[in-house]
Design a protein around this motif. Structure first.
Motif, PDB file in Angstrom:
ATOM      1  N   SER A  81       0.892  -1.144   0.086  1.00 21.27           N
ATOM      2  CA  SER A  81      -0.072  -0.094  -0.005  1.00 21.27           C
ATOM      3  C   SER A  81       0.749   1.324  -0.121  1.00 21.27           C
ATOM      4  N   PRO A  84       4.759   2.519  -4.360  1.00 21.33           N
ATOM      5  CA  PRO A  84       4.079   2.499  -5.968  1.00 21.33           C
ATOM      6  C   PRO A  84       4.544   1.739  -6.803  1.00 21.33           C
ATOM      7  N   TRP A 151      -0.734   9.681 -10.893  1.00 20.97           N
ATOM      8  CA  TRP A 151      -0.835   8.673  -9.581  1.00 20.97           C
ATOM      9  C   TRP A 151      -2.264   8.145  -9.769  1.00 20.97           C
ATOM     10  N   ARG A 153      -4.980   4.542  -7.862  1.00 22.87           N
ATOM     11  CA  ARG A 153      -4.873   3.350  -7.326  1.00 22.87           C
ATOM     12  C   ARG A 153      -5.797   2.207  -8.078  1.00 22.87           C
ATOM     13  N   THR A 166      -5.406  -2.840  -3.005  1.00 24.57           N
ATOM     14  CA  THR A 166      -5.249  -1.607  -3.614  1.00 24.57           C
ATOM     15  C   THR A 166      -4.190  -1.078  -3.477  1.00 24.57           C
ATOM     16  N   PRO A 168      -0.897   1.831  -4.845  1.00 22.25           N
ATOM     17  CA  PRO A 168      -0.819   3.144  -5.681  1.00 22.25           C
ATOM     18  C   PRO A 168      -0.013   2.657  -6.817  1.00 22.25           C
TER      19      PRO A 168
END
Length: 346
Positions: A81, A84, A151, A153, A166, A168
């Motif tokens: 999480s 990225p 960016w 999600r 989920t 990024p």
């Protein structure tokens, strides 16, 4: 009594067997965090060991192992999480026009969205937030690369566990806008075209059109890369007929020819045809070239505009060559010149 063979430390076994998932998390479960978890587990194991001395390390209780595994997956999901997923690509941003002169207006278009979108390069410096927009403009003075960071999600699967989380996602898109100093050539018969500043223009006589019926724009005489405008006067042929005549004449100057597709189009609201070919230029032995050709009819004449460069350089130069070809323009009122010489401005 021989020493009891030691068993693998459950903590070390846990670290090793979950290594792939740790790698998938992008390394955000750091070595220090894993070492701390291992030391904490060793301390717990020592606390629960039997009081008698033994060389072997006892198996951890099932509940403790289950707790540690659960703790590891929690750490992995937390890492996912936070870490990225980064990807980059080109072709998602369009520049119009693709080639510009210094300080000429260029518009950047894009069609992706995100919770945050930034652009850097040119007047945008190290970064400007453009979330919610789909275009921006700039006036670059030199060749400039614009980089977009987006960016958002998205769901992802944790490797080896099948768990969903989920995470990024960070994506980069870029486009480079070449800045080339262009000059404009104005023909005495009412047409004009842009060419690369510093190139020469060489005129050849064409019956019925005069000394500027065929014009080459190039760095030197008979350069591999060049722009050509040919005017075929007073013809009743169609665009398709002219293209066919061009293709029939190509073997007189090139070898190992491969014709490109013929694509009908419109140019300044006039019917036109894109065509082209690849071949070996007889005046440049060993060099294969590729040509882009635009043929159109205007005022009862056929105009054939072509741009050529070496095959190996075609993809990189195509935006410039296409810009030059498409810069052909016609005066609203046909220019009447008392001399056959063309005029040009830099």
């Amino acid at each position: 009594m021989p020493p009891t063979p030691s068993r693998p430390d459950p903590a070390r076994r846990l670290v090793h067997t979950q290594g792939s998932a740790c790698h998938y998390a992008g390394g955000y479960v750091s070595n220090r965090a894993m070492l701390t978890a291992e030391l904490d587990l060793r301390t717990e194991l020592r606390r629960r060991r039997p009081t008698q001395s033994t060389r072997g390390i006892p198996e951890a209780p099932d509940g403790l192992v289950t707790m540690c595994k659960t703790l590891w997956w929690v750490l992995a999901l937390v890492a996912l999480s936070m870490a990225p997923i980064v990807a980059s690509a080109t072709g998602e941003v369009a520049a119009t026009p693709a080639i510009v002169a210094p300080n000429q207006l260029v518009t950047l278009h894009w069609y992706f969205t995100g919770s945050r979108v930034t652009v850097r390069g040119g007047r945008f410096g190290v970064g400007k937030v453009v979330t919610g927009l789909t275009s921006v403009t700039d006036h670059p003075r030199v060749t400039t690369t614009y980089t977009f960071d987006a960016w958002y999600r998205a769901p992802a699967t944790v490797a080896g566990a099948g768990s969903r989380a989920t995470v990024p996602v960070h994506v980069q898109y870029s486009v480079t806008v070449p800045v080339v100093k262009l000059a404009t050539y104005h023909d005495s018969h009412g047409w004009s075209i842009s060419y690369v500043g510093g190139w020469r223009h060489d005129n050849q006589y064409v019956a019925g059109e005069g000394s500027d019926g065929l014009v080459y724009f190039q760095q030197a005489m008979d350069s591999v890369e060049r722009l050509t405008v040919a005017v075929i006067p007073e013809t009743r042929s169609s665009c398709a007929d002219v293209v066919q005549q061009i293709q029939q004449d190509i073997p007189n100057h090139y070898t190992a020819i491969k014709l490109a597709a013929v694509v009908p189009t419109t140019f300044h609201a006039m019917p036109a045809i894109w065509s082209g070919f690849t071949g070996g230029d007889e005046s440049h032995p060993g060099v294969r070239t590729r040509s882009l050709i635009l043929t159109l009819m205007h005022g009862g004449k056929a105009y054939v505009v072509s741009a050529r460069t070496a095959v190996w350089n075609y993809t990189a130069r195509l935006p410039l060559l296409k810009t030059l070809v498409e810069s052909l323009a016609f005066d609203a009122v046909r220019t009447q010149s008392t001399t056959p010489a063309a005029r040009h401005s830099g």
